[in-house]
Design a protein around this motif. Structure first.
Motif, mmCIF file in Angstrom:
data_model
loop_
_atom_site.group_PDB
_atom_site.id
_atom_site.type_symbol
_atom_site.label_atom_id
_atom_site.label_comp_id
_atom_site.label_asym_id
_atom_site.label_seq_id
_atom_site.Cartn_x
_atom_site.Cartn_y
_atom_site.Cartn_z
ATOM 1 N N GLU A 91 49.390 57.966 123.689
ATOM 2 C CA GLU A 91 50.487 58.895 123.992
ATOM 3 C C GLU A 91 51.124 58.569 125.335
ATOM 4 N N ASP A 92 50.297 58.193 126.317
ATOM 5 C CA ASP A 92 50.833 57.798 127.624
ATOM 6 C C ASP A 92 51.745 56.577 127.503
ATOM 7 N N ASP A 93 51.461 55.719 126.511
ATOM 8 C CA ASP A 93 52.285 54.532 126.263
ATOM 9 C C ASP A 93 53.503 54.843 125.400
ATOM 10 N N GLY A 94 53.671 56.124 125.009
ATOM 11 C CA GLY A 94 54.869 56.521 124.290
ATOM 12 C C GLY A 94 54.729 56.694 122.793
ATOM 13 N N LEU A 95 53.550 56.501 122.250
ATOM 14 C CA LEU A 95 53.379 56.699 120.813
ATOM 15 C C LEU A 95 53.385 58.183 120.484
ATOM 16 N N GLU A 96 54.014 58.532 119.383
ATOM 17 C CA GLU A 96 54.098 59.927 118.942
ATOM 18 C C GLU A 96 52.785 60.359 118.296
ATOM 19 N N SER A 97 52.437 61.623 118.482
ATOM 20 C CA SER A 97 51.209 62.176 117.898
ATOM 21 C C SER A 97 51.181 62.023 116.381
ATOM 22 N N ALA A 98 52.321 62.217 115.731
ATOM 23 C CA ALA A 98 52.365 62.099 114.270
ATOM 24 C C ALA A 98 52.017 60.681 113.821
ATOM 25 N N ALA A 99 52.526 59.684 114.538
ATOM 26 C CA ALA A 99 52.214 58.292 114.190
ATOM 27 C C ALA A 99 50.731 58.011 114.394
ATOM 28 N N LEU A 100 50.173 58.539 115.476
ATOM 29 C CA LEU A 100 48.741 58.366 115.731
ATOM 30 C C LEU A 100 47.906 59.051 114.654
ATOM 31 N N ALA A 101 48.325 60.237 114.243
ATOM 32 C CA ALA A 101 47.596 60.971 113.214
ATOM 33 C C ALA A 101 47.618 60.217 111.886
ATOM 34 N N HIS A 102 48.775 59.705 111.506
ATOM 35 C CA HIS A 102 48.873 58.945 110.256
ATOM 36 C C HIS A 102 48.014 57.691 110.304
ATOM 37 N N ALA A 103 48.074 56.962 111.408
ATOM 38 C CA ALA A 103 47.273 55.745 111.545
ATOM 39 C C ALA A 103 45.783 56.074 111.536
ATOM 40 N N SER A 104 45.407 57.173 112.182
ATOM 41 C CA SER A 104 44.002 57.582 112.216
ATOM 42 C C SER A 104 43.498 57.953 110.832
ATOM 43 N N LEU A 105 44.309 58.705 110.083
ATOM 44 C CA LEU A 105 43.920 59.064 108.717
ATOM 45 C C LEU A 105 43.759 57.820 107.849
ATOM 46 N N PHE A 106 44.705 56.884 107.966
ATOM 47 C CA PHE A 106 44.605 55.656 107.183
ATOM 48 C C PHE A 106 43.321 54.902 107.525
ATOM 49 N N ALA A 107 43.059 54.746 108.817
ATOM 50 C CA ALA A 107 41.861 54.011 109.243
ATOM 51 C C ALA A 107 40.597 54.720 108.776
ATOM 52 N N ALA A 108 40.573 56.041 108.874
ATOM 53 C CA ALA A 108 39.393 56.801 108.447
ATOM 54 C C ALA A 108 39.180 56.677 106.944
#
Length: 92
Positions: A39-56
């Protein structure tokens, strides 16, 4: 490792964690730190959530197979509706 307050911190008043819970909590702290940096690098929470769900989900499929993962996911709507994933809920 320096961490800030994790958005995944357990609710207060819980008893001592057993080994599995402690390991999961530590894993959440690592993920929260990576999340905060992203997030500090500018990534949106929604993008992180989607990527996390995919990885999980991809990891669960690899470890347990398609059917077991689908069964796990089928239980999520009731757990979500009951507030299990609501970080703002108050436990009494």
């Amino acid at each position: 490792m320096t961490t800030t307050k994790s958005m995944f911190s357990p609710a207060s008043g819980l008893g001592p964690f057993d080994r599995e819970q402690s390991e999961r909590q530590l894993a959440l702290e690592y993920l929260a730190e990576a999340w905060n940096h992203a997030e500090d690098d500018g990534l949106e929470s929604a993008a992180l959530a989607h990527a996390s769900l995919f990885a999980a989900l991809a990891t669960f499929v690899k470890l347990h197979g398609d059917e077991a993962t689908a069964d796990l996911i089928a239980m999520l709507p009731d757990r979500i509706r009951s507030g299990e994933y609501n970080l703002d809920r108050v436990l009494q």
